[in-house]
Design a protein around this motif. Structure first.
Motif, mmCIF file in Angstrom:
data_model
loop_
_atom_site.group_PDB
_atom_site.id
_atom_site.type_symbol
_atom_site.label_atom_id
_atom_site.label_comp_id
_atom_site.label_asym_id
_atom_site.label_seq_id
_atom_site.Cartn_x
_atom_site.Cartn_y
_atom_site.Cartn_z
ATOM 1 N N ASN A 1 81.949 -42.842 -104.270
ATOM 2 C CA ASN A 1 81.916 -41.558 -103.564
ATOM 3 C C ASN A 1 80.921 -41.541 -102.400
ATOM 4 O OD1 ASN A 1 83.816 -40.380 -105.369
ATOM 5 N ND2 ASN A 1 82.170 -39.981 -106.837
ATOM 6 N N SER A 2 80.683 -42.710 -101.805
ATOM 7 C CA SER A 2 79.846 -42.773 -100.612
ATOM 8 C C SER A 2 80.700 -42.440 -99.384
ATOM 9 C CB SER A 2 79.190 -44.147 -100.481
ATOM 10 O OG SER A 2 80.167 -45.179 -100.454
ATOM 11 N N ALA A 3 80.155 -42.616 -98.195
ATOM 12 C CA ALA A 3 80.849 -42.201 -96.973
ATOM 13 C C ALA A 3 81.936 -43.199 -96.564
ATOM 14 C CB ALA A 3 79.849 -42.034 -95.835
ATOM 15 N N PRO A 4 82.981 -42.720 -95.898
ATOM 16 C CA PRO A 4 84.039 -43.613 -95.401
ATOM 17 C C PRO A 4 83.577 -44.314 -94.125
ATOM 18 C CG PRO A 4 84.504 -41.379 -94.718
ATOM 19 C CD PRO A 4 83.269 -41.306 -95.589
ATOM 20 N N ILE A 5 84.237 -45.395 -93.780
ATOM 21 C CA ILE A 5 83.895 -46.124 -92.561
ATOM 22 C C ILE A 5 85.083 -46.989 -92.145
ATOM 23 C CG2 ILE A 5 82.874 -48.059 -93.826
ATOM 24 C CD1 ILE A 5 81.608 -46.627 -90.450
ATOM 25 N N LYS B 1 87.905 -47.871 -94.864
ATOM 26 C CA LYS B 1 87.410 -47.852 -96.237
ATOM 27 C C LYS B 1 87.049 -46.414 -96.595
ATOM 28 C CE LYS B 1 86.986 -51.293 -98.016
ATOM 29 N NZ LYS B 1 87.951 -52.223 -98.660
ATOM 30 N N GLN B 2 87.618 -45.915 -97.668
ATOM 31 C CA GLN B 2 87.365 -44.532 -98.076
ATOM 32 C C GLN B 2 85.943 -44.328 -98.590
ATOM 33 O OE1 GLN B 2 90.524 -43.555 -100.854
ATOM 34 N NE2 GLN B 2 91.809 -42.794 -99.181
ATOM 35 N N GLU B 3 85.288 -45.399 -98.979
ATOM 36 C CA GLU B 3 83.890 -45.355 -99.395
ATOM 37 C C GLU B 3 83.264 -46.713 -99.103
ATOM 38 O OE1 GLU B 3 84.173 -44.391 -103.547
ATOM 39 O OE2 GLU B 3 84.616 -46.464 -104.113
ATOM 40 N N GLY B 4 81.931 -46.725 -99.046
ATOM 41 C CA GLY B 4 81.261 -48.001 -98.792
ATOM 42 C C GLY B 4 80.091 -47.919 -97.834
ATOM 43 N N LEU B 5 79.966 -46.798 -97.109
ATOM 44 C CA LEU B 5 78.865 -46.644 -96.148
ATOM 45 C C LEU B 5 77.697 -45.925 -96.820
ATOM 46 C CD1 LEU B 5 77.991 -46.989 -93.125
ATOM 47 C CD2 LEU B 5 78.724 -44.603 -92.819
ATOM 48 N N ILE B 6 76.508 -46.565 -96.803
ATOM 49 C CA ILE B 6 75.324 -45.968 -97.412
ATOM 50 C C ILE B 6 74.092 -46.183 -96.540
ATOM 51 C CG2 ILE B 6 76.209 -46.359 -99.756
ATOM 52 C CD1 ILE B 6 74.088 -48.648 -99.983
ATOM 53 N N ILE B 7 73.060 -45.392 -96.822
ATOM 54 C CA ILE B 7 71.701 -45.686 -96.368
ATOM 55 C C ILE B 7 71.003 -46.277 -97.588
ATOM 56 C CG2 ILE B 7 69.519 -44.729 -95.546
ATOM 57 C CD1 ILE B 7 71.166 -42.461 -94.263
ATOM 58 N N ALA B 8 70.486 -47.477 -97.471
ATOM 59 C CA ALA B 8 69.944 -48.167 -98.639
ATOM 60 C C ALA B 8 68.573 -47.615 -99.037
ATOM 61 C CB ALA B 8 69.840 -49.662 -98.372
ATOM 62 N N GLN B 9 68.407 -47.395 -100.328
ATOM 63 C CA GLN B 9 67.121 -46.993 -100.882
ATOM 64 C C GLN B 9 66.100 -48.112 -100.667
ATOM 65 O OE1 GLN B 9 66.261 -44.129 -103.007
ATOM 66 N NE2 GLN B 9 64.210 -44.933 -102.650
#
Length: 219
Positions: A121-125, A136-144
């Motif tokens: 449920n992350s951001a699409p890209i 990609k419907q999910e896969g974009l994150i800001i890494a902790q």
């Protein structure tokens, strides 16, 4: 508002006081800046670069077995795109793109802050390569922000996998990162990873270190 000299003096005093307490003796952790990059599945590598294509080695990374590939892609959002996003190898089970908050503004997307690998449920890209493109419907994150360490390091710091700690940078503009995730594996080398926004905020450059302190009440 305190100036940078006053803030630095306070940080140095805190580190000095910690050093006088053997039970929480501070130790230095090397800090590396992780610029925007992506991890791809083999299926997605072939969709972007052609059937049967394999990533080629550019240089080894600090973590054993990891490498920067020669290949780059363009990532696209509703507001803009970013070219020459480096692919890191080897291939993974899931495709993941890691960007900074500043990058996300340029793309017009709102990726969540996540531990690397947690993309549900992350951001699409949209990914664009020389031979094709993918949505990609999910896969974009800001890494902790996180610290890689092996079990010996974890024992030395008295921390465990999944714990959060505070890292205070030893720079001209010291900053205390108060929620840094510990990741422990026998495959890891000791190193903290932050993104470019975090690095710029603390004027972090090459060969920068941070002082680790346990968060009160943590295990």
């Amino acid at each position: 508002m305190m100036n940078e000299t006053a803030i630095k003096a306070i940080v140095e005093e805190v580190v000095s006081q910690l050093a006088k307490q053997p039970s929480i003796q501070p130790r230095s952790v090397p800090i590396a800046v992780s610029a925007r990059h992506c991890h791809l599945t083999q299926i997605d590598v072939e969709a972007l670069f052609g059937s049967g294509y394999t990533l080629t080695h550019k240089k080894d990374l600090s973590q054993p077995g990891q490498f920067a590939a020669n290949e780059t892609i363009t990532i696209v959002g509703p507001r803009g795109s970013i070219e020459k996003v480096r692919i890191l190898g080897p291939v993974r089970k899931s495709t993941q793109v890691e960007v900074s908050a500043t990058d996300s503004i340029k793309l017009g997307l709102k990726p969540p802050l996540r531990e690397s690998g947690d993309i549900k449920n992350s951001a699409p890209i949209t990914l664009v390569g020389p031979k094709g493109s993918l949505y990609k419907q999910e896969g974009l994150i800001i890494a902790q922000a996180h610290i890689h360490m092996n079990p010996s390091d974890a024992a030395s710091f008295s921390v465990q996998n999944g714990e959060y700690v505070t890292i205070t940078t030893t720079t001209e503009r010291p900053i205390a990162f108060s929620k840094v995730l510990i990741r422990v594996s026998s495959r890891y080398e000791l190193e903290m990873h932050i993104d470019t926004d975090e690095a710029n905020a603390s004027l972090i450059g090459k060969d920068t270190n941070g002082i680790l302190a346990k968060i009160e009440g943590s295990s």
